[in-house]
Write an enzyme that holds these catalytic residues in place. Structure first.
Site, short mmCIF file in Angstrom:
data_model
loop_
_atom_site.label_atom_id
_atom_site.label_comp_id
_atom_site.label_asym_id
_atom_site.label_seq_id
_atom_site.Cartn_x
_atom_site.Cartn_y
_atom_site.Cartn_z
N CYS A 34 -0.88 -6.21 -5.03
CA CYS A 34 -1.81 -6.17 -3.77
C CYS A 34 -3.30 -5.59 -4.88
O CYS A 34 -4.18 -5.41 -4.87
CB CYS A 34 -1.27 -5.43 -2.75
SG CYS A 34 -2.20 -5.83 -1.54
N HIS A 92 3.31 -8.81 -1.83
CA HIS A 92 4.63 -8.52 -1.76
C HIS A 92 5.81 -8.27 -2.24
O HIS A 92 6.77 -8.31 -2.01
CB HIS A 92 4.49 -6.61 -0.26
CG HIS A 92 3.53 -6.26 -0.64
ND1 HIS A 92 2.61 -4.60 -1.37
CD2 HIS A 92 2.13 -6.63 -0.01
CE1 HIS A 92 2.21 -4.73 -0.56
NE2 HIS A 92 1.52 -5.58 -0.39
N GLU A 132 8.50 -6.73 -3.17
CA GLU A 132 10.01 -5.50 -3.66
C GLU A 132 9.79 -5.54 -1.17
O GLU A 132 10.81 -4.99 -0.74
CB GLU A 132 8.98 -4.26 -2.97
CG GLU A 132 7.54 -4.10 -2.48
CD GLU A 132 6.41 -4.48 -2.87
OE1 GLU A 132 5.97 -3.97 -2.23
OE2 GLU A 132 6.45 -4.73 -3.72
#
Length: 184
Positions: A75, A162, A164
């Site tokens: 990001c 993202h 994660e």
């Protein structure tokens, strides 16, 4: 073997990146974005530039891109990479966090093993509107032309999404692939 560092750019998911790598048994450290480039060069085999609210709070992250160490930008990390190498960032049309389906155009090292379409969780408050010269477009979506880029020669990669977070399908694969890149 040296660890990979996750550079904390004050984003809400930086601790999740750290945890995701730890859960994969990848040696990792979470460091402030004010850590000197000499300390980073001496102590880490890979760098993950985490997300954050504002590129103005990115500390000295741009300096890490000159170290010759593999880098993965998430990001805001992607925006730091793009800006450093001459790309352009603009406010996104779609705004905050949400689900998006990305179309993977190039199954490069960092995206190896993914299908051509992938549901991910991303913020599009800001996005890359022009990729830097020497970088390859890896993925796009219906709301963002630049979802992922790479400069394989420099071993620098960036994702708008993202990996994660649990909403991203098989996000751990990005980190496993990046770990392999950092071992080469």
């Amino acid at each position: 073997m040296l660890p990979i560092c996750v550079v904390n750019n004050h984003g809400q998911f930086n601790h999740l990146i750290h945890r995701a790598l730890r859960d994969l048994d990848i040696d990792v450290a979470l460091i402030p974005n004010t850590t000197s480039k000499d300390e980073v060069a001496a102590g880490y085999r890979g760098i993950i530039l985490g997300g954050g609210p504002d590129i103005g709070r990115a500390g000295v992250c741009a300096e890490y891109l000159d170290l010759g160490i593999p880098v993965l930008g998430i990001c805001l990390g992607l925006h730091i990479i793009a800006r450093k190498f001459g790309g352009e960032i603009r406010p996104g049309k779609s705004g905050g966090y949400g689900s998006v389906e990305v179309c993977i155009r190039e199954h490069d090292d960092v995206l190896r093993g993914y299908p051509d379409k992938l549901p991910v969780w991303a913020s599009h408050a800001d996005e890359v509107c022009r990729i830097p010269e020497g970088f390859t477009l890896l993925a796009s979506s219906g709301i963002c032309d630049v979802e992922a880029v790479a400069c394989s020669e420099k071993r620098i990669y960036g994702l708008q999404w993202h990996p994660e977070v649990s909403h991203t399908v098989d996000g751990k694969r990005v980190y496993e692939n990046f770990d392999k890149i950092c071992m080469e």
